[in-house]
Design a protein around this motif. Structure first.
Motif, PDB file in Angstrom:
ATOM      1  N   THR A 158     -74.950  75.759-118.010  1.00 33.00           N
ATOM      2  CA  THR A 158     -75.647  74.565-118.500  1.00 33.00           C
ATOM      3  C   THR A 158     -75.216  73.342-117.710  1.00 33.00           C
ATOM      4  O   THR A 158     -76.050  72.528-117.296  1.00 33.00           O
ATOM      5  CB  THR A 158     -75.383  74.362-119.998  1.00 33.00           C
ATOM      6  OG1 THR A 158     -75.887  75.499-120.704  1.00 33.00           O
ATOM      7  CG2 THR A 158     -76.059  73.106-120.524  1.00 33.00           C
ATOM      8  N   VAL A 194     -73.601  74.281-129.520  1.00 31.51           N
ATOM      9  CA  VAL A 194     -72.427  74.884-128.889  1.00 31.51           C
ATOM     10  C   VAL A 194     -72.002  74.002-127.723  1.00 31.51           C
ATOM     11  O   VAL A 194     -72.792  73.214-127.205  1.00 31.51           O
ATOM     12  CB  VAL A 194     -72.707  76.323-128.380  1.00 31.51           C
ATOM     13  CG1 VAL A 194     -73.062  77.239-129.527  1.00 31.51           C
ATOM     14  CG2 VAL A 194     -73.792  76.347-127.333  1.00 31.51           C
ATOM     15  N   GLU A 195     -70.781  74.158-127.305  1.00 31.61           N
ATOM     16  CA  GLU A 195     -70.316  73.398-126.146  1.00 31.61           C
ATOM     17  C   GLU A 195     -71.002  73.931-124.894  1.00 31.61           C
ATOM     18  O   GLU A 195     -71.106  75.146-124.707  1.00 31.61           O
ATOM     19  CB  GLU A 195     -68.806  73.521-126.006  1.00 31.61           C
ATOM     20  CG  GLU A 195     -68.249  72.663-124.909  1.00 31.61           C
ATOM     21  CD  GLU A 195     -66.729  72.690-124.863  1.00 31.61           C
ATOM     22  OE1 GLU A 195     -66.196  72.317-123.802  1.00 31.61           O
ATOM     23  OE2 GLU A 195     -66.103  73.069-125.853  1.00 31.61           O
ATOM     24  N   ALA A 196     -71.476  73.025-124.077  1.00 27.54           N
ATOM     25  CA  ALA A 196     -72.182  73.423-122.851  1.00 27.54           C
ATOM     26  C   ALA A 196     -71.256  74.239-121.955  1.00 27.54           C
ATOM     27  O   ALA A 196     -70.113  73.860-121.705  1.00 27.54           O
ATOM     28  CB  ALA A 196     -72.679  72.191-122.110  1.00 27.54           C
ATOM     29  N   GLY A 197     -71.782  75.355-121.491  1.00 24.43           N
ATOM     30  CA  GLY A 197     -71.015  76.223-120.607  1.00 24.43           C
ATOM     31  C   GLY A 197     -71.231  75.880-119.149  1.00 24.43           C
ATOM     32  O   GLY A 197     -71.925  74.923-118.798  1.00 24.43           O
ATOM     33  N   VAL A 248     -77.856  68.150-125.944  1.00 21.61           N
ATOM     34  CA  VAL A 248     -77.014  69.011-125.108  1.00 21.61           C
ATOM     35  C   VAL A 248     -76.553  68.248-123.867  1.00 21.61           C
ATOM     36  O   VAL A 248     -75.380  68.311-123.488  1.00 21.61           O
ATOM     37  CB  VAL A 248     -77.782  70.297-124.709  1.00 21.61           C
ATOM     38  CG1 VAL A 248     -77.008  71.105-123.691  1.00 21.61           C
ATOM     39  CG2 VAL A 248     -78.117  71.123-125.946  1.00 21.61           C
ATOM     40  N   ARG A 300     -81.567  75.427-125.563  1.00 20.67           N
ATOM     41  CA  ARG A 300     -80.997  76.650-126.147  1.00 20.67           C
ATOM     42  C   ARG A 300     -79.508  76.509-126.441  1.00 20.67           C
ATOM     43  O   ARG A 300     -78.969  77.250-127.253  1.00 20.67           O
ATOM     44  CB  ARG A 300     -81.197  77.845-125.212  1.00 20.67           C
ATOM     45  CG  ARG A 300     -82.609  78.314-125.144  1.00 20.67           C
ATOM     46  CD  ARG A 300     -82.756  79.634-124.443  1.00 20.67           C
ATOM     47  NE  ARG A 300     -81.744  79.891-123.413  1.00 20.67           N
ATOM     48  CZ  ARG A 300     -81.898  80.726-122.429  1.00 20.67           C
ATOM     49  NH1 ARG A 300     -83.011  81.403-122.294  1.00 20.67           N
ATOM     50  NH2 ARG A 300     -80.942  80.911-121.545  1.00 20.67           N
ATOM     51  N   ASP A 301     -78.841  75.571-125.786  1.00 18.79           N
ATOM     52  CA  ASP A 301     -77.405  75.392-125.991  1.00 18.79           C
ATOM     53  C   ASP A 301     -77.068  74.423-127.121  1.00 18.79           C
ATOM     54  O   ASP A 301     -75.915  74.017-127.257  1.00 18.79           O
ATOM     55  CB  ASP A 301     -76.744  74.906-124.698  1.00 18.79           C
ATOM     56  CG  ASP A 301     -76.404  76.035-123.758  1.00 18.79           C
ATOM     57  OD1 ASP A 301     -76.583  77.204-124.142  1.00 18.79           O
ATOM     58  OD2 ASP A 301     -75.969  75.753-122.636  1.00 18.79           O
TER      59      ASP A 301
END
Length: 104
Positions: free
Chosen positions: A78, A72-75, A33, A68-69
């Motif tokens: 994050t 998926v693309e880091a938001g 991540v 947990r990410d």
């Protein structure tokens, strides 16, 4: 000879600590991540060093949060967590020791 080999296998298996294995798995997942986020601003080699510094400076709870990410693309949250960890003195000292440019 066989008894010696069997003993070595038993010793190796008994050395496997499930908690340690889980911690390593969480760290590897968190790495997957953090690296892409850091790699946006720097080439792969310094990004890998920066990722290692960030993971070393993170708490176990933060590593789990980052992990947990996975997939998926880091938001925004994050990315903010990664930046907060990167700005800690321990991470900054690690960056300096490994010639990593500062994180923006």
């Amino acid at each position: 000879m066989r008894a010696g080999a069997a003993l070595l296998v038993l010793l190796a298996l008994s050395a496997c600590d499930p908690a340690e294995m889980a911690d390593k798995a969480v760290r590897r997942t968190a790495e997957s991540v953090v690296f892409p986020v850091v790699n946006i601003d720097m080439p792969a080699d310094p990004a890998q060093a920066a990722t290692n510094c960030i993971l070393d400076a993170a708490s176990p709870d933060e590593l789990r949060l980052l992990a947990r990410d996975v997939g998926v693309e880091a938001g925004t949250s994050t990315k903010a967590t990664i930046r907060d960890i990167a700005l800690r003195p321990a991470a900054q000292a690690c960056f300096s020791a490994h010639a990593v440019p500062p994180i923006r």
